[in-house]
Design a protein around this motif. Structure first.
Motif, PDB file in Angstrom:
ATOM      1  N   PRO A 241       3.816   0.423  -4.137  1.00 45.18           N
ATOM      2  CA  PRO A 241       3.659   2.551  -4.633  1.00 45.18           C
ATOM      3  C   PRO A 241       5.285   2.997  -4.993  1.00 45.18           C
ATOM      4  O   PRO A 241       5.390   3.491  -6.217  1.00 45.18           O
ATOM      5  CB  PRO A 241       3.486   2.684  -3.379  1.00 45.18           C
TER       6      PRO A 241
ATOM      7  N   SER B 182       2.264  10.330  -2.537  1.00 45.65           N
ATOM      8  CA  SER B 182       1.339  10.348  -2.562  1.00 45.65           C
ATOM      9  C   SER B 182       0.894  12.507  -2.970  1.00 45.65           C
ATOM     10  O   SER B 182      -0.519  12.969  -3.107  1.00 45.65           O
ATOM     11  CB  SER B 182       0.202  10.337  -1.486  1.00 45.65           C
TER      12      SER B 182
ATOM     13  N   ASN C  88       0.654  -1.233   0.234  1.00 39.94           N
ATOM     14  CA  ASN C  88      -0.212  -0.358   0.231  1.00 39.94           C
ATOM     15  C   ASN C  88       0.759   1.192   0.563  1.00 39.94           C
ATOM     16  O   ASN C  88       0.587   2.159  -0.711  1.00 39.94           O
ATOM     17  CB  ASN C  88      -1.541   0.034   1.285  1.00 39.94           C
TER      18      ASN C  88
ATOM     19  N   VAL D 296       0.344   9.347  -9.839  1.00 40.82           N
ATOM     20  CA  VAL D 296      -0.085   9.245  -8.576  1.00 40.82           C
ATOM     21  C   VAL D 296      -1.779   7.789  -8.745  1.00 40.82           C
ATOM     22  O   VAL D 296      -1.910   7.173  -7.949  1.00 40.82           O
ATOM     23  CB  VAL D 296      -0.374   9.653  -6.838  1.00 40.82           C
ATOM     24  N   ALA D 297      -2.001   8.583  -9.012  1.00 43.62           N
ATOM     25  CA  ALA D 297      -3.352   7.895  -9.237  1.00 43.62           C
ATOM     26  C   ALA D 297      -3.551   6.705 -10.354  1.00 43.62           C
ATOM     27  O   ALA D 297      -4.339   5.664 -10.011  1.00 43.62           O
ATOM     28  CB  ALA D 297      -4.714   9.114 -10.863  1.00 43.62           C
TER      29      ALA D 297
ATOM     30  N   VAL E  13      -1.933  -0.657  -6.650  1.00 48.10           N
ATOM     31  CA  VAL E  13      -2.327  -1.237  -5.186  1.00 48.10           C
ATOM     32  C   VAL E  13      -3.946  -1.623  -5.017  1.00 48.10           C
ATOM     33  O   VAL E  13      -4.088  -3.067  -4.490  1.00 48.10           O
ATOM     34  CB  VAL E  13      -2.355   0.270  -4.242  1.00 48.10           C
ATOM     35  N   ARG E  14      -4.488  -1.012  -5.672  1.00 45.70           N
ATOM     36  CA  ARG E  14      -6.148  -1.131  -5.353  1.00 45.70           C
ATOM     37  C   ARG E  14      -6.484  -2.621  -6.328  1.00 45.70           C
ATOM     38  O   ARG E  14      -6.965  -3.308  -5.999  1.00 45.70           O
ATOM     39  CB  ARG E  14      -7.164  -0.807  -6.364  1.00 45.70           C
TER      40      ARG E  14
ATOM     41  N   LYS F 105      -0.202   4.175  -9.915  1.00 46.41           N
ATOM     42  CA  LYS F 105       0.009   4.167  -8.906  1.00 46.41           C
ATOM     43  C   LYS F 105      -1.209   3.720  -8.187  1.00 46.41           C
ATOM     44  O   LYS F 105      -0.989   2.531  -7.815  1.00 46.41           O
ATOM     45  CB  LYS F 105       1.198   4.826  -7.666  1.00 46.41           C
ATOM     46  N   ASP F 106      -1.971   4.608  -7.473  1.00 39.94           N
ATOM     47  CA  ASP F 106      -2.885   4.269  -6.574  1.00 39.94           C
ATOM     48  C   ASP F 106      -3.650   2.940  -7.433  1.00 39.94           C
ATOM     49  O   ASP F 106      -4.322   1.813  -6.643  1.00 39.94           O
ATOM     50  CB  ASP F 106      -4.093   4.829  -6.416  1.00 39.94           C
TER      51      ASP F 106
END
Length: 465
Positions: A52, A172, A47, A90-91, A97-98, A93-94
Motif C-alpha cells: 500500500p 488510510s 496490508n 485510498v480506495a 490489497v484485496r 490502494k485498498d
C-alpha cells in the motif's frame, strides 16, 4: 466447547514469512495449519506496509507529474491545475490489497494449507489455543514456525491515536493534511513524508541524528536531502520531539532551543519492534537475542522443532528475508539439507530519489586499503536523461577486492534504481568479480548500463566517462 486439532506443521502469522512457509510446506506434502491473527493474509507488508505504501507513492508521483504540467508546463506538456481526492486514491490502494489478499488465499488453498483466523496463545512450545469467531480451537503440532512479524514503535509522549499516526493510519487518510510533521527520518518516514509533500502537504521532518537515513552513507542520502530542501520540506536534524496538543508539536532543536511546529497530523516512524507480546512466547522456552527470538543458520530456535522467521528474528527486518527463511524452514522440515546463509540481503528505500544497497558499503570498509571503489553517475547514461532521472545526483557504486576483484558491495541512488536491486544481489550471491559484470552485454538504453560502467571504471577503463 473447545475443538482440538493436530497437525504436522503449525505456522503462527500470515505475513510474507508465514504464508510463504505455508505454501512451501503444502507443496512438499506436509499437513499444515496457518493461524492468521494479525493484519490479514500477507501480513504487514501486503496490508499496511510495502504494497500500500508503494501504491500511495506511485499515485503521489503521478500527481506531481500533472502538477508540473500546470502553469508553464513540462516537456511541452501543459495541463490545468490538478486536484486529488485522497479517499478515492485510498480506495484504489485498498482494491490492490484485496486482490493480493485473494491471491494469497488461493495459493494457500491450492497448497492444501488450512487457514484459521484468530489470535493464538501458546501454553507450551507445541500447543496453542486460538480464539476464533466460531469458538476456541486447541492446536498441537510436531513443528511450529513462528512468524509473528513486527509492529510500529510507539513513543510514550506521542501515543498513537487521533492526529498522531503510525504508518498504518497514514496509508488510510481520507484527505491530504495541510501540515504534516514526521517524527523519524528513516526510510518509512521519508517515503511517506515525500509522498505527502508531492500531494501538496507542507511537511516537516524531525530526526534525532545529524542527518536523514543515518544507516546509509552520506553520498547515498545527499540526493534525497537535496530533493527535500528543493521542495520546501523542513528538516530538523539533531532534534528531539516532545508532546503534541492544540495543533502543535513541541521539539527541542540540536541547539537546545524549544520550538513549536504547526501540525494537522503527526506521523511517528521511529522504528519497528518484533511482535513478541500477547501470544505466549514466554511459555515456549525459546532463547532470546535481545528483543528478538534467537535462531541458528537453520532458523531453528533453542526449542526442538520450533522455528522462527522474518522480523521476529532480527535485522534486517525486510519482507524478502522472511520469505526466504520461510522456504528454508519448510524444506528442512521436509527432510532437505538447507541453511539460511545469504551473501547479501539487498535493501531499497523508495524515497525521491530511490536508494539501493547490497553487500558492503564505504562505512563497512573504512580504513581498509584492499578495496577498489568506483562510482558511475546516472547523468552519463542516456536512458536516465531520457526519463528525467539523470539530474538529481544519482549514481551506481561498486566495491570490490583489490586482490581478486570479487564484488563486495553495490549501491545506487537515483530514480527507478530499485529495479536494479535484484541484479546487484544476484551478482554478489554468485560470487561475481568485476570482470563478470564487465563481460555481460548490458541492454541499451537501460539504467543497468550504469552497473556495467561502474565495474568498467573499477577496472580502469569506463567507456562513457
Amino acid at each position: 466447547m473447545t475443538q482440538t486439532l493436530k497437525t504436522k506443521v503449525l505456522i503462527i502469522g500470515a505475513g510474507t514469512g508465514g504464508y510463504v512457509a505455508g505454501i512451501r510446506c503444502g507443496q512438499l506434502g506436509l499437513d499444515t495449519v496457518l493461524v492468521d491473527g494479525g493484519d490479514g493474509l500477507g501480513g504487514t507488508c501486503l496490508n499496511v506496509g510495502c504494497i500500500p505504501s508503494k501504491a500511495i507513492i506511485h499515485a503521489a508521483g503521478k500527481f506531481e507529474t500533472v502538477a508540473k504540467a500546470a502553469g508553464d508546463g513540462t516537456l511541452g506538456i501543459t495541463a490545468s491545475s490538478p486536484a486529488i481526492d485522497l479517499s478515492q486514491t485510498v480506495a484504489w490502494k485498498d482494491g490492490i490489497v484485496r486482490k493480493l489478499n485473494a491471491g494469497v488465499a488461493a495459493l494457500l488453498k491450492k497448497s492444501k494449507v488450512r487457514v484459521i483466523k484468530g489470535w493464538a496463545t501458546f501454553q507450551d512450545a507445541k500447543t496453542c489455543r486460538v480464539e476464533t469467531e466460531d469458538g476456541p480451537i486447541t492446536i498441537t503440532a510436531e513443528h511450529v514456525i513462528l512468524a509473528t512479524g513486527s509492529e510500529p514503535v510507539e513513543l510514550p509522549f506521542l501515543p498513537f491515536g487521533g492526529d498522531v499516526m503510525s504508518s498504518t493510519e497514514a496509508l488510510s487518510l481520507d484527505a491530504v493534511p495541510g501540515r504534516l510533521v514526521v517524527v523519524g527520518g528513516g526510510y518509512i518516514g521519508l517515503e511517506l513524508g515525500i509522498a505527502f509533500r508531492k500531494l501538496g502537504a507542507r511537511v516537516a521532518i524531525v530526526e534525532m541524528a545529524d542527518r536523514i537515513l543515518p544507516l546509509y552513507d552520506k553520498a547515498l542520502t545527499d540526493p534525497v536531502a537535496k530533493w527535500l530542501t528543493d521542495h520546501g520540506v523542513e528538516l530538523h536534524l539533531g532534534a528531539r520531539a516532545g508532546g503534541f496538543g492544540d495543533g502543535k508539536l513541541s521539539i527541542t532543536t540540536k541547539d537546545g532551543e524549544p520550538v513549536q511546529l504547526d501540525a494537522d497530523k503527526v506521523l511517528v516512524t521511529v522504528g519497528r519492534r518484533p511482535r513478541t507480546q500477547g501470544w505466549g512466547l514466554e511459555n515456549m522456552g525459546v532463547a532470546m537475542a535481545g528483543p528478538f527470538v534467537k535462531i541458528d543458520d537453520r532458523c531453528a530456535t533453542s526449542m526442538r522443532n520450533v522455528w522462527a522467521v522474518g522480523d521476529l528474528t532480527g535485522e534486517p527486518m525486510l519482507a524478502h528475508k522472511g520469505s526466504a527463511q520461510g522456504e528454508v524452514v519448510a524444506e528442512i522440515i521436509a527432510g532437505h539439507d538447507r541453511r539460511f546463509d545469504p551473501v547479501t540481503i539487498a535493501a531499497v528505500c523508495f524515497t525521491e530519489p530511490e536508494i539501493v544497497s547490497a553487500g558492503l558499503g564505504p562505512l563497512d570498509v573504512a580504513g581498509r586499503d584492499d578495496v577498489i571503489t568506483a562510482v558511475f553517475p546516472l547523468a552519463a547514461i542516456g536512458r536516465a536523461l531520457a526519463i528525467e532521472a539523470g539530474e538529481d545526483g544519482g549514481f551506481v557504486r561498486v566495491l570490490a577486492s583489490k586482490a581478486d576483484h570479487r564484488l563486495l558491495g553495490v549501491q545506487a541512488v537515483g530514480q527507478h534504481v530499485a529495479e536494479l536491486s535484484n541484479s546487484f544481489a544476484q551478482m554478489l550471491e554468485m560470487g561475481a568479480v568485476l570482470e563478470d559484470v564487465a563481460g555481460v552485454i548490458h541492454v541499451h538504453p537501460t539504467l543497468g548500463e550504469a552497473f556495467h560502467e561502474a565495474s568498467l571504471r573499477a577496472l580502469g577503463h569506463a567507456i562513457h566517462i
